[in-house]
Every structure is written in C-alpha cells, then in structure tokens.
Design a protein around this motif. Sequence first.
Motif, PDB file in Angstrom:
ATOM      1  N   THR A  78     -65.252 -18.131 -94.863  1.00 26.56           N
ATOM      2  CA  THR A  78     -65.668 -17.318 -93.871  1.00 26.56           C
ATOM      3  C   THR A  78     -65.066 -15.893 -93.900  1.00 26.56           C
ATOM      4  O   THR A  78     -65.829 -15.113 -93.545  1.00 26.56           O
ATOM      5  N   GLU A  79     -63.904 -16.020 -93.910  1.00 27.40           N
ATOM      6  CA  GLU A  79     -63.149 -14.577 -94.260  1.00 27.40           C
ATOM      7  C   GLU A  79     -63.795 -13.874 -95.486  1.00 27.40           C
ATOM      8  O   GLU A  79     -63.860 -12.530 -95.069  1.00 27.40           O
ATOM      9  N   LEU A  80     -64.170 -14.298 -96.376  1.00 29.75           N
ATOM     10  CA  LEU A  80     -64.821 -13.700 -97.585  1.00 29.75           C
ATOM     11  C   LEU A  80     -66.085 -13.294 -97.042  1.00 29.75           C
ATOM     12  O   LEU A  80     -66.578 -12.206 -97.758  1.00 29.75           O
ATOM     13  N   ALA A  81     -66.705 -14.056 -96.261  1.00 38.20           N
ATOM     14  CA  ALA A  81     -68.161 -13.488 -95.882  1.00 38.20           C
ATOM     15  C   ALA A  81     -68.089 -12.435 -94.945  1.00 38.20           C
ATOM     16  O   ALA A  81     -68.960 -11.476 -94.809  1.00 38.20           O
ATOM     17  N   ILE A  82     -67.147 -12.589 -94.077  1.00 35.79           N
ATOM     18  CA  ILE A  82     -66.809 -11.284 -93.299  1.00 35.79           C
ATOM     19  C   ILE A  82     -66.450 -10.055 -93.916  1.00 35.79           C
ATOM     20  O   ILE A  82     -67.413  -9.102 -93.678  1.00 35.79           O
ATOM     21  N   ALA A  83     -65.831 -10.337 -94.954  1.00 33.80           N
ATOM     22  CA  ALA A  83     -65.368  -9.145 -95.813  1.00 33.80           C
ATOM     23  C   ALA A  83     -66.417  -8.632 -96.454  1.00 33.80           C
ATOM     24  O   ALA A  83     -66.690  -7.324 -96.587  1.00 33.80           O
ATOM     25  N   GLY A  84     -67.082  -9.511 -97.129  1.00 36.65           N
ATOM     26  CA  GLY A  84     -68.354  -9.067 -97.819  1.00 36.65           C
ATOM     27  C   GLY A  84     -69.408  -8.297 -96.995  1.00 36.65           C
ATOM     28  O   GLY A  84     -70.020  -7.320 -97.231  1.00 36.65           O
ATOM     29  N   THR A  85     -69.538  -8.542 -95.841  1.00 39.86           N
ATOM     30  CA  THR A  85     -70.675  -8.222 -94.877  1.00 39.86           C
ATOM     31  C   THR A  85     -70.107  -6.861 -94.591  1.00 39.86           C
ATOM     32  O   THR A  85     -70.972  -5.868 -94.385  1.00 39.86           O
ATOM     33  N   VAL A  86     -69.017  -6.658 -94.029  1.00 33.33           N
ATOM     34  CA  VAL A  86     -68.796  -5.298 -93.700  1.00 33.33           C
ATOM     35  C   VAL A  86     -68.591  -4.411 -94.742  1.00 33.33           C
ATOM     36  O   VAL A  86     -68.641  -3.292 -94.533  1.00 33.33           O
ATOM     37  N   ILE A  87     -68.091  -4.746 -96.007  1.00 41.06           N
ATOM     38  CA  ILE A  87     -68.228  -3.745 -97.297  1.00 41.06           C
ATOM     39  C   ILE A  87     -69.579  -3.432 -97.611  1.00 41.06           C
ATOM     40  O   ILE A  87     -70.024  -2.279 -97.868  1.00 41.06           O
ATOM     41  N   LEU A  88     -70.619  -4.410 -97.465  1.00 40.80           N
ATOM     42  CA  LEU A  88     -71.973  -4.158 -97.400  1.00 40.80           C
ATOM     43  C   LEU A  88     -72.597  -3.085 -96.672  1.00 40.80           C
ATOM     44  O   LEU A  88     -73.278  -2.428 -96.847  1.00 40.80           O
ATOM     45  N   SER A  89     -72.093  -3.096 -95.433  1.00 37.27           N
ATOM     46  CA  SER A  89     -72.535  -2.316 -94.465  1.00 37.27           C
ATOM     47  C   SER A  89     -71.842  -0.790 -94.718  1.00 37.27           C
ATOM     48  O   SER A  89     -72.582   0.081 -94.519  1.00 37.27           O
ATOM     49  N   VAL A  90     -70.577  -0.747 -95.336  1.00 35.08           N
ATOM     50  CA  VAL A  90     -70.268   0.468 -95.981  1.00 35.08           C
ATOM     51  C   VAL A  90     -71.335   0.947 -97.144  1.00 35.08           C
ATOM     52  O   VAL A  90     -71.651   1.976 -97.211  1.00 35.08           O
ATOM     53  N   PHE A  91     -71.587   0.113 -97.990  1.00 36.20           N
ATOM     54  CA  PHE A  91     -72.432   0.640 -99.273  1.00 36.20           C
ATOM     55  C   PHE A  91     -73.789   1.061 -98.748  1.00 36.20           C
ATOM     56  O   PHE A  91     -74.612   1.490 -99.500  1.00 36.20           O
ATOM     57  N   SER A  92     -74.330   0.399 -97.725  1.00 37.22           N
ATOM     58  CA  SER A  92     -75.605   0.678 -97.287  1.00 37.22           C
ATOM     59  C   SER A  92     -75.719   2.141 -96.792  1.00 37.22           C
ATOM     60  O   SER A  92     -76.656   2.636 -96.713  1.00 37.22           O
TER      61      SER A  92
END
Length: 132
Positions: A78-92
Amino acid sequence: SFIFTTYNNDSLAALLSLSIIAFSYKTFLNCSRKNLIFLLIVGILGMYTKYSVPLTIIAILLTIGFKNLILRKLPNRTELAIAGTVILSVFSHLPWMYFFNYKHTHRLVAVPQIEPFSRPKNFSFVKIPFLL
C-alpha cells in the motif's frame, strides 16, 4: 486583476494539497484502484496548479520513509502504491515543462527573474490556459 488571480491560485493549490493528503490517507486505510486513481488525478491537478504542491508530495514520501525507518521495516504494498502514484503525478508534469516552458522560455520552470522592486519593460507571466 493579477493579485486576485494569485490568491485564487494559492487557494486552489492549498485545496489540492489537502486533497492529496486526504486521498493518501484514505488509500493507506483502504488501498483500492479507485482511491489510487483519485490520488493520481488530484496529484496531477496539483502539479499543474502551482509549484508549491510538490512540497506536499515530498512530505508524504518522507512520512512513509520515516515511519518505516522508525519501525525498521520495508514499506508494504500500500505504501509503495501511494509513493508510486504521487511520484507518477510529479512525472506527469514533465511534458508541460519541456514542450511549453522550455520551448517558450528556454527554462524548465518558467519563473521570471525579477530584481527586487523592479520589473523589466517586457515582463509578462506565463498563463496556463485552463486556469484563466
């Protein structure tokens, strides 16, 4: 005028930052695809609103990191999913930084460099079309 636009932008950035925190917490309690999609959407909207929103994302990543450091364990899925999602929003945001900011201003972050109490004659702000 410009002053009110700045205040509205700050208010929207604050709302989106709080929404990022809320959806991160909601996802932490109940990790679902729906919550992760909402987190991604709010994160992307925040990134396109103001460059202060990544500070919220950094705070979330540091919170996850320090929590696991204190507990001496690796992050769970879950924590990795949250971290990956917010990092993806930065890369977007990178396409905007290159195709708009860099192509028009030759800087990745289009912030005019203004001397204190002075403004160049040809000064203008970069306006984001969907936030006018």
